[in-house]
Design a protein around this motif. Structure first.
Motif, PDB file in Angstrom:
ATOM      1  N   GLN A   1       0.840  -1.182   0.000  1.00 28.08           N
ATOM      2  CA  GLN A   1       0.000   0.000   0.000  1.00 28.08           C
ATOM      3  C   GLN A   1       0.880   1.238   0.000  1.00 28.08           C
ATOM      4  OE1 GLN A   1      -2.949   0.190   3.134  1.00 28.08           O
ATOM      5  NE2 GLN A   1      -4.177   1.652   1.965  1.00 28.08           N
ATOM      6  N   ALA A   2       0.796   1.981  -1.082  1.00 27.72           N
ATOM      7  CA  ALA A   2       1.550   3.222  -1.211  1.00 27.72           C
ATOM      8  C   ALA A   2       0.754   4.357  -0.565  1.00 27.72           C
ATOM      9  CB  ALA A   2       1.809   3.524  -2.680  1.00 27.72           C
ATOM     10  N   PRO A   3       1.426   5.439  -0.207  1.00 25.10           N
ATOM     11  CA  PRO A   3       0.725   6.570   0.422  1.00 25.10           C
ATOM     12  C   PRO A   3      -0.409   7.079  -0.452  1.00 25.10           C
ATOM     13  CG  PRO A   3       3.091   6.842   0.626  1.00 25.10           C
ATOM     14  CD  PRO A   3       2.886   5.654  -0.267  1.00 25.10           C
ATOM     15  N   GLY A   4      -1.592   7.203   0.125  1.00 27.04           N
ATOM     16  CA  GLY A   4      -2.738   7.741  -0.589  1.00 27.04           C
ATOM     17  C   GLY A   4      -3.392   6.788  -1.565  1.00 27.04           C
ATOM     18  N   LYS A   5      -2.959   5.533  -1.555  1.00 24.39           N
ATOM     19  CA  LYS A   5      -3.521   4.550  -2.490  1.00 24.39           C
ATOM     20  C   LYS A   5      -4.072   3.354  -1.739  1.00 24.39           C
ATOM     21  CE  LYS A   5      -0.548   5.751  -6.399  1.00 24.39           C
ATOM     22  NZ  LYS A   5       0.361   5.217  -7.458  1.00 24.39           N
ATOM     23  N   GLY A   6      -4.847   2.561  -2.430  1.00 23.50           N
ATOM     24  CA  GLY A   6      -5.374   1.351  -1.841  1.00 23.50           C
ATOM     25  C   GLY A   6      -4.340   0.240  -1.831  1.00 23.50           C
ATOM     26  N   ARG A   7      -4.638  -0.807  -1.101  1.00 20.92           N
ATOM     27  CA  ARG A   7      -3.722  -1.936  -1.036  1.00 20.92           C
ATOM     28  C   ARG A   7      -3.794  -2.734  -2.328  1.00 20.92           C
ATOM     29  NH1 ARG A   7      -3.818  -4.806   4.595  1.00 20.92           N
ATOM     30  NH2 ARG A   7      -5.948  -5.354   3.946  1.00 20.92           N
TER      31      ARG A   7
END
Length: 124
Positions: free
Chosen positions: A39-45
């Motif tokens: 999971q990247a910052p601001g994104k979904g898993r």
């Protein structure tokens, strides 16, 4: 009940390598399909890779194919993720997950147990 503990994350320069480990508790490790998500910052898993119960089958996301390798060691109750040629877009929290079933599954909803995550940061 299965407990998963990830380790091996850190800061690396683009083009570098890291190896993540996920240690599982319990005596039934070989009964679980194991997967890695991130999971990247601001994104979904998102799904990264999964490995079947005996390690004979694997499935990789296109974004990591050819760069990442998953493996499992039943004697050590551990699954590994070798990450090579890392890119800044690989920066994320990486999670290990276990699914009590068969085959190789992509969707996170199938997974029964999750680790706490380990941070991977790739600098450009």
């Amino acid at each position: 009940q299965v407990q998963l503990v990830e380790s091996g994350g850190g800061l690396v320069q683009a083009g570098g390598s890291l190896r993540l480990s996920c240690a599982a508790s319990g005596r039934t490790f070989s009964s679980y399909v194991m997967g890695w998500f991130r999971q990247a910052p601001g994104k979904g898993r998102e799904f990264v890779v999964a490995i079947s119960r005996r390690g004979g089958s694997t499935y990789y996301a296109d974004s990591v194919k050819g760069r990442f390798t998953i493996s499992r060691d039943t004697a050590k109750n551990t699954v590994y993720l070798q990450m090579n040629s890392l890119k800044p877009e690989d920066t994320a929290v990486y999670y290990c997950a276990a699914y009590y079933g068969t085959g190789v599954v992509v969707h996170e909803n199938h997974y029964d147990y999750w680790g706490q995550g380990t941070q991977v940061t790739v600098s450009s």
